[in-house]
Enzyme design. Structure first.
Site, PDB file in Angstrom:
ATOM      1  N   PHE A 106       0.856  -1.200   0.000  1.00  0.00           N
ATOM      2  CA  PHE A 106       0.000   0.000   0.000  1.00  0.00           C
ATOM      3  C   PHE A 106       0.881   1.235   0.000  1.00  0.00           C
ATOM      4  O   PHE A 106       1.802   1.357   0.813  1.00  0.00           O
ATOM      5  CB  PHE A 106      -0.932   0.026   1.218  1.00  0.00           C
ATOM      6  CG  PHE A 106      -1.892   1.176   1.178  1.00  0.00           C
ATOM      7  CD1 PHE A 106      -3.028   1.126   0.378  1.00  0.00           C
ATOM      8  CD2 PHE A 106      -1.652   2.335   1.905  1.00  0.00           C
ATOM      9  CE1 PHE A 106      -3.905   2.206   0.310  1.00  0.00           C
ATOM     10  CE2 PHE A 106      -2.522   3.418   1.847  1.00  0.00           C
ATOM     11  CZ  PHE A 106      -3.660   3.351   1.048  1.00  0.00           C
ATOM     12  N   LYS A 161       2.542   9.777   8.192  1.00  0.00           N
ATOM     13  CA  LYS A 161       1.863   9.253   9.390  1.00  0.00           C
ATOM     14  C   LYS A 161       2.488   9.775  10.690  1.00  0.00           C
ATOM     15  O   LYS A 161       2.277  10.923  11.036  1.00  0.00           O
ATOM     16  CB  LYS A 161       1.804   7.718   9.339  1.00  0.00           C
ATOM     17  CG  LYS A 161       0.811   7.220   8.281  1.00  0.00           C
ATOM     18  CD  LYS A 161       0.306   5.802   8.518  1.00  0.00           C
ATOM     19  CE  LYS A 161      -0.924   5.520   7.670  1.00  0.00           C
ATOM     20  NZ  LYS A 161      -0.673   4.755   6.466  1.00  0.00           N
ATOM     21  N   ASP A 200       9.094   2.560   1.390  1.00  0.00           N
ATOM     22  CA  ASP A 200       7.930   3.300   1.878  1.00  0.00           C
ATOM     23  C   ASP A 200       7.837   3.043   3.380  1.00  0.00           C
ATOM     24  O   ASP A 200       7.384   1.978   3.812  1.00  0.00           O
ATOM     25  CB  ASP A 200       6.683   2.823   1.139  1.00  0.00           C
ATOM     26  CG  ASP A 200       5.412   3.495   1.648  1.00  0.00           C
ATOM     27  OD1 ASP A 200       5.458   4.124   2.724  1.00  0.00           O
ATOM     28  OD2 ASP A 200       4.375   3.369   0.976  1.00  0.00           O
TER      29      ASP A 200
END
Ligand SMILES: *Cc1c(COP(=O)(O)O)cnc(C)c1O
Length: 405
Positions: A140, A254, A225
């Site tokens: 993702f 995040k 990532d």
């Protein structure tokens, strides 16, 4: 001051685009690892947004940074630089492999920048043929059209018309499959050094090192990532440090802002030189408010006290979930690293992770899922032991609720 308009959960269905299905409750206040809803009901937070509130809710150092900067300067755009952005960049460079930093506002934007940079680098350095991006199934990387196409779940990228081209997906932890498709036409390999949304899946050491070797062999960039795995989550400041593999480009978001939106792309001087003036940008990227908060996050997280405390907390979680499982027999394993953990449902409860999440809310606990078979926990990195214990008591009740239903 004017009266605040009274709102309820029903208002969501009335006026919001229906791309989310939020819980029935509306949280209104948080402190540390506890949250209260409109009714004054209290919850233990094992979710942290989605691995975002790395220091819990309203951490005093972050509140102070936001207030101080909020009274000084909010925004300039990138026509000017600003002090918080420069301080944060200095600290990220000092703490990592990187020499250069690009700021944006989200994980997807950080990955978008990484992918565009990788394409530029490969095309300018090796030629127009070198555009293939290899990514992994269940990966993702965000919801922009490029990043969602690179992500490994067709369900998220289908139905929007023609996709960005030359993207190949292979199985995570399958070095042979990667070796079979990588070539001198490969521009970059993109991976999460711990798959989050895809089900909390760790790479084997052999796989992580093998990916790096294959990238080197074919002059392909390795993009990590670390939007979910970074900023302390696995017990290291970034997960690559624990793997002993250094990427060429790293993305963060995040937990970097601890709840304030910010994203960052980190890379080397040589690679960065291919994003020349005018090739990429973002109005809000490097915003002083966001950077001031993120600087405070790094100051707190990148300390032995916080990073060393993660192992003990992981242990408490693992023991607690194992003890619950010894009574209720619904999990096949607990996997993940640090405070990004997944309790994997066994065949009897296959596909029912959402039931556990909803039961948790009933019992006063915020948890997460990672796909339909994994209950995910991404609590604050500084969650007190007492809150872990109380949260696990509530989780046991939630498990009982599902099992006995
Ligand atoms: C959440 C996530 C993203 C997307 O971040 P946004 O801030 O939602 O754009 C990208 N990559 C990974 C690994 C993530 O977990």
């Amino acid at each position: 001051m004017s009266e605040l308009l009274a709102v309820t959960r029903e208002v969501f269905d009335e006026v919001m685009v229906p791309n989310y299905a939020p819980a029935k409750i509306i949280p209104v206040r948080g402190e540390g690892s506890r949250v209260w809803d409109q009714e004054g009901r209290e919850y233990v937070d094992f979710a942290g947004g989605i691995a975002v509130n790395g220091l819990g809710h309203c951490h005093p150092k972050l509140v102070e940074a936001l207030k101080t900067q909020g009274e000084k300067l909010w925004h300039l755009s990138n026509v000017m630089t600003n002090e918080p952005a420069l301080r944060l960049a200095k600290k990220l460079v000092a703490a990592t492999f990187a020499d250069k930093v690009y700021f944006c506002n989200s994980g997807a934007e950080a990955n978008e920048a990484a992918l565009k940079l990788a394409r530029r680098y490969a095309i300018e350095k090796f030629g127009a043929h070198k555009t293939q991006i290899i990514a992994f199934h269940q990966g993702f990387h965000g919801r922009t059209f490029f990043t969602v196409s690179v992500g490994g779940q067709a369900a998220y990228s289908d139905g929007f018309g023609p996709k960005p081209a030359d993207i190949t997906h292979v199985a995570y932890n399958d070095l042979a499959e990667l070796a079979a498709v990588i070539s001198d036409n490969t521009c970059a390999v993109v991976m999460e050094p711990l798959q989050g949304e895809g089900g909390i899946i760790r790479p084997t050491d052999e796989f992580a090192k093998g990916v790096r070797e294959l990238c080197d062999k074919h002059n392909a960039l390795l993009i990590y990532d670390e939007v979910q795995s970074g900023v302390g989550r696995t017990g290291d400041l970034f997960a690559y440090m624990g793997l002993g593999v250094t990427p060429d480009i790293l993305t963060s978001a995040k937990a970097l802002g601890g709840g304030f939106p910010i994203g960052a792309m980190l890379t080397t001087t040589d690679i960065a030189s291919h994003l020349k003036v005018g090739t990429h940008g973002s109005t809000y990227g490097g915003n002083p408010l966001a950077c001031a908060v993120a600087e405070a996050v790094i100051d707190v997280v990148n300390t032995p006290e916080v990073l060393n405390g993660i192992k003990q907390r992981e242990q408490l979680f693992r023991e607690g979930i194992e003890a619950i499982n010894a009574k209720y027999h619904c999990f096949s394993e607990v996997r993940g690293k640090g405070l990004l953990l997944g309790a994997v449902l066994n065949d009897d409860y296959k596909g029912r992770s959402r039931d556990f999440l909803l039961a948790s809310i009933d019992q006063g606990l915020m948890a997460l899922v990672a796909g339909t078979n994994v209950v995910r926990f991404a609590p604050s990195l500084v969650i007190p032991e007492a809150d872990i214990k109380e949260g696990l008591v509530r989780f046991e009740k939630a498990v009982a609720q599902v099992v006995n239903a």
